[in-house]
Design a protein around this motif. Structure first.
Motif, PDB file in Angstrom:
ATOM      1  N   ALA A  48       4.349   0.047 -11.719  1.00 28.04           N
ATOM      2  CA  ALA A  48       2.979  -0.426 -11.477  1.00 28.04           C
ATOM      3  C   ALA A  48       2.829  -1.883 -11.895  1.00 28.04           C
ATOM      4  O   ALA A  48       2.198  -2.681 -11.187  1.00 28.04           O
TER       5      ALA A  48
ATOM      6  N   THR B 259       3.763   1.498  -1.483  1.00 30.60           N
ATOM      7  CA  THR B 259       4.241   1.602  -2.861  1.00 30.60           C
ATOM      8  C   THR B 259       3.151   2.128  -3.771  1.00 30.60           C
ATOM      9  O   THR B 259       3.409   2.945  -4.660  1.00 30.60           O
ATOM     10  N   LEU B 260       1.928   1.696  -3.557  1.00 30.83           N
ATOM     11  CA  LEU B 260       0.797   2.205  -4.332  1.00 30.83           C
ATOM     12  C   LEU B 260       0.622   3.710  -4.101  1.00 30.83           C
ATOM     13  O   LEU B 260       0.432   4.479  -5.049  1.00 30.83           O
TER      14      LEU B 260
ATOM     15  N   PHE C 103       0.821  -1.214   0.000  1.00 41.48           N
ATOM     16  CA  PHE C 103       0.000   0.000   0.000  1.00 41.48           C
ATOM     17  C   PHE C 103       0.856   1.265   0.000  1.00 41.48           C
ATOM     18  O   PHE C 103       0.483   2.258  -0.636  1.00 41.48           O
TER      19      PHE C 103
ATOM     20  N   LEU D 243       4.547  -3.933  -9.288  1.00 41.11           N
ATOM     21  CA  LEU D 243       3.716  -3.987  -8.082  1.00 41.11           C
ATOM     22  C   LEU D 243       2.580  -4.996  -8.253  1.00 41.11           C
ATOM     23  O   LEU D 243       2.306  -5.791  -7.353  1.00 41.11           O
TER      24      LEU D 243
ATOM     25  N   TYR E 184       2.293  -8.487  -6.031  1.00 49.35           N
ATOM     26  CA  TYR E 184       1.097  -8.746  -5.234  1.00 49.35           C
ATOM     27  C   TYR E 184       0.459 -10.079  -5.625  1.00 49.35           C
ATOM     28  O   TYR E 184      -0.066 -10.788  -4.786  1.00 49.35           O
TER      29      TYR E 184
END
Length: 189
Positions: free
Chosen positions: A135, A87-88, A85, A138, A142
């Motif tokens: 992105a 990183t987001l 989160f 990521l 995940y």
């Protein structure tokens, strides 16, 4: 630009010691370093195209999230969920500042050399490409897709190396990218 390059170098040293070295470091400072890029990009582009300087106290506010991440990293380890989160958030934060830099450079583009305009567009496009690859990285981290995550991580390192080489190349052919904009100096006579 000097602070950007220093942050860039220290970030990759941190990545090396936190993930690849035989003797890893305990504190993960990646969120701290990563959250500095957007504000540095914005302030750098603004300094290139704008004669006015933003007050230091206002510029400092851009780095509040990175200081929060630094404090958190020193006091506690990040869990995978927290890191995901963060990183987001950092990705969105950096994209917002990069878009603001692009908007500011387009608005203030008059009166600058074509070489400088090309450099700014090239510089910002490299970062948009980097944000897209981040992105993707990521997403795959995940989803626990390790092979795709590895390819995306390798792509990030290739783009970062390309960015470093571009900085060196453009600083030789276009030295004004490190000087910022020049104020008009009137002769007192």
């Amino acid at each position: 630009m000097t602070l950007f390059v220093l942050n860039f170098g220290l970030h990759f040293i941190n990545i090396y010691f936190s993930e690849f070295a035989d003797h890893t470091i305990k504190t993960d400072l990646n969120p701290f370093f990563a959250s500095n890029y957007g504000p540095f990009i914005y302030l750098y582009v603004k300094s290139l195209v704008d004669n006015s300087r933003e007050p230091a106290h206002r510029s400092f506010l851009y780095f509040v999230p990175s200081l929060i991440f630094l404090t958190w990293a020193i006091l506690d380890d990040f869990s995978f969920q927290q890191l995901f989160f963060f990183t987001l958030f950092i990705l969105g934060y950096n994209i917002a500042f990069t878009l603001a830099a692009l908007k500011h450079s387009l608005k203030a583009a008059t009166g600058h050399s074509e070489g400088l305009k090309r450099w700014i567009v090239y510089f910002l496009l490299l970062f948009f490409l980097l944000w897209i690859v981040l992105a993707i990285n990521l997403f795959f981290s995940y989803r626990s897709n390790l092979s795709a995550h590895g390819y995306a991580t390798t792509s990030i390192f290739i783009l970062a190396t390309f960015l470093a080489g571009s900085l060196i190349y453009f600083s030789i052919i276009l030295p004004e990218i490190f000087r910022g904009s020049k104020k008009n100096i009137q002769n007192p006579t």
